[in-house]
Scaffold this active site. Structure first.
Site, short mmCIF file in Angstrom:
data_model
loop_
_atom_site.label_atom_id
_atom_site.label_comp_id
_atom_site.label_asym_id
_atom_site.label_seq_id
_atom_site.Cartn_x
_atom_site.Cartn_y
_atom_site.Cartn_z
N TRP A 326 6.10 -0.21 -6.32
CA TRP A 326 6.95 -0.09 -5.13
C TRP A 326 8.41 -0.32 -5.47
CZ3 TRP A 326 10.33 -3.47 -2.83
CH2 TRP A 326 10.77 -3.15 -1.54
N HIS A 327 8.65 -1.19 -6.46
CA HIS A 327 10.03 -1.54 -6.79
C HIS A 327 10.79 -0.43 -7.49
CE1 HIS A 327 8.69 -5.65 -5.84
NE2 HIS A 327 9.97 -5.93 -5.71
N GLY A 328 10.10 0.46 -8.15
CA GLY A 328 10.85 1.54 -8.81
C GLY A 328 9.99 2.40 -9.71
#
Length: 484
Positions: A326-328
């Protein structure tokens, strides 16, 4: 528009005055004005991407209305999946298209096949990961009949785009924030003043602590070969502090700003570095995201397989890999998630108590016990190790950083550039954590600090923090989570 910018310093008072003095006669007018202000706030970065947030909002509003009228379980599920695929499809294209394309091509290259396909020059819309999950929570809760769908389009659009938390959270649940748009709001002086105090503390975290730590973290991560092992350890520590002060600082500003307008946002951080084990730290870190994945991913799967330790372990790993992703769109985030999954697995495999520590650490005491201090140092060290992968640009970059740390120079004096300034920042960080420790029972560190002092001393405290912002604020940098 950045919270730590002149633009926002002008924008906020104007919106505040119009909101309370010109639109306070009508709730619908207030909501419409907040919607307009939020679109201006978001469009200040790039007007073109307003169409995405409007489209996503309209889709979920329409699906919510459809779920109200539809009684067929099959058709209701179809509507739910339409929302999921639409929202995650947009997120996947803008955030992950090039990542999947490059890895797909690389996978076939290993077997001797060349796959054609050019990467696209895609700009990641700010906040898309946050508002996507916010609108999804609405649709899922309506589908599960935990929430009545709204008929007020303006109120719903304002809920999705509410500018204090639009671009980096907290990721609000519709069940908490949406009803607040439908209740009359009246100016509350105490709430507004507390909001200003929380904003001030958030700005201090960001501008004085995070941005100064960033200078040294950027040095070491940007030039690994120039620094010895001990300096690289300090760089990792600086980043571990930076990301906490940066993101929790943003959350404080967002929550405080919302209070100026009569809204209560959920708490997003609860002093995570004062945790005694990793599960406790995760319950206190980015609370809005971790509880989102807990409620919509982990629990639905875990409840079906709670008797199988192996399946619970698999679900735990899956959850943290998804949180990392989700973060990248980078393998570094996936590895970061995998590391934390590894930290959590012993609690699952050995059926250890996941909520062993629910109360305040060293409650009622000024100092923690030796055991509690060692536990908190362990949690910080494990977090700091994982943050090397979070900060690194690639797996090879993280590996080079670790190789630099675990070298004979680890025991040498740090050769960090600007050593005297680094020492000053370390002292300031120590004072910062001391204040947070003493007021760890509060929602934010300025909630009660100085409230019982005489007015001139209280204002002297606020003025002192303002001076620190002016004289010691590091070079202005974007908030880290704007990239996610």
């Amino acid at each position: 528009m950045l919270f730590n910018s002149i633009d926002f310093a002008v924008f906020l008072p104007v919106v505040f005055l119009v909101y309370w003095f010109l639109t306070n006669t009508s709730l619908k007018l207030q909501n419409a004005f907040l919607l307009l202000a939020s679109y201006v706030f978001y469009g200040w970065w790039d007007w073109r991407f307003l169409s995405l947030i409007v489209f996503s909002s309209l889709v979920d509003f329409a699906i919510g209305r459809g779920l109200t009228r539809e009684l067929s379980p099959k058709k209701r599920k179809t509507l739910l999946w339409l929302s999921v695929f639409t929202n995650l499809g947009l997120l996947g294209f803008f955030k992950y298209y090039n990542f999947f394309l490059s890895n797909f091509k690389a996978a076939f290259t290993v077997f001797g096949y060349e796959i054609a396909g050019d990467s696209l020059n895609i700009i990641l819309p700010v906040g898309i990961s946050f508002y996507t999950f916010q609108t999804l929570s609405y649709t899922i809760d309506v589908y599960k009949r935990k929430l009545e769908p709204t008929k007020d389009l303006i109120g719903f659009l304002a809920f999705v785009s509410f500018f204090p938390q639009l671009v980096a959270g907290p990721i609000e649940r519709a069940s908490n924030l949406l009803p607040q748009f439908y209740k009359p709001r009246h100016f509350d002086y105490k709430k507004a003043v507390d909001g200003l105090r929380q904003m001030l503390w958030g700005l201090f975290k960001k501008m004085v602590i995070a941005d100064n730590c960033a200078n040294f973290a950027n040095q070491t991560f940007g030039g690994i070969s120039d620094y010895n092992g001990s300096a690289l350890v300090l760089g990792a520590i600086f980043f571990t502090i930076q990301i906490y002060a940066d993101f929790s600082g943003y959350s404080d500003i967002a929550i405080g700003t919302a209070r100026l307008f009569g809204f209560n946002l959920m708490k997003n951080f609860s002093y995570p570095y004062f945790s005694r084990n990793i599960p406790e730290a995760w319950r206190k870190w980015h609370i809005s995201l971790t509880t989102w994945f807990r409620d919509y991913l982990y629990l639905p799967l875990a409840l079906k397989h709670r008797k199988s330790t192996t399946k619970l372990a698999f679900i735990t790993v899956l959850q943290f890999l998804v949180i990392g992703f989700w973060h990248g769109a980078n393998w570094t985030f996936i590895v970061w998630g995998a590391i934390h999954a590894t930290y959590m697995l012993p609690f699952v495999l050995f059926r250890k108590e996941m909520v062993q520590y629910t109360g305040l650490v060293a409650e009622g005491k000024i100092m923690p016990s030796v055991k509690e201090m060692l536990q908190m140092m362990k949690v910080f060290s494990l977090t700091g190790f994982s943050m090397i992968f979070f900060r690194a640009e690639s797996i090879s970059h993280a590996w080079a950083y670790l190789n630099g740390i675990f070298s004979p120079s680890l025991l040498a004096m740090p050769n960090l550039a600007g050593g005297k300034k680094a020492l000053g920042i370390i002292l300031m960080v120590m004072v910062f954590f001391l204040v947070e420790w003493l007021y760890r029972k509060d929602k934010h560190s300025l909630e009660t600090l100085g409230l019982n002092w005489k007015r001139r001393y209280r204002w002297a405290l606020y003025g002192f923090l303002g001076i620190l912002l002016f004289y010691f604020g590091g070079a202005r940098q974007d908030f880290i989570y704007f990239d996610f």
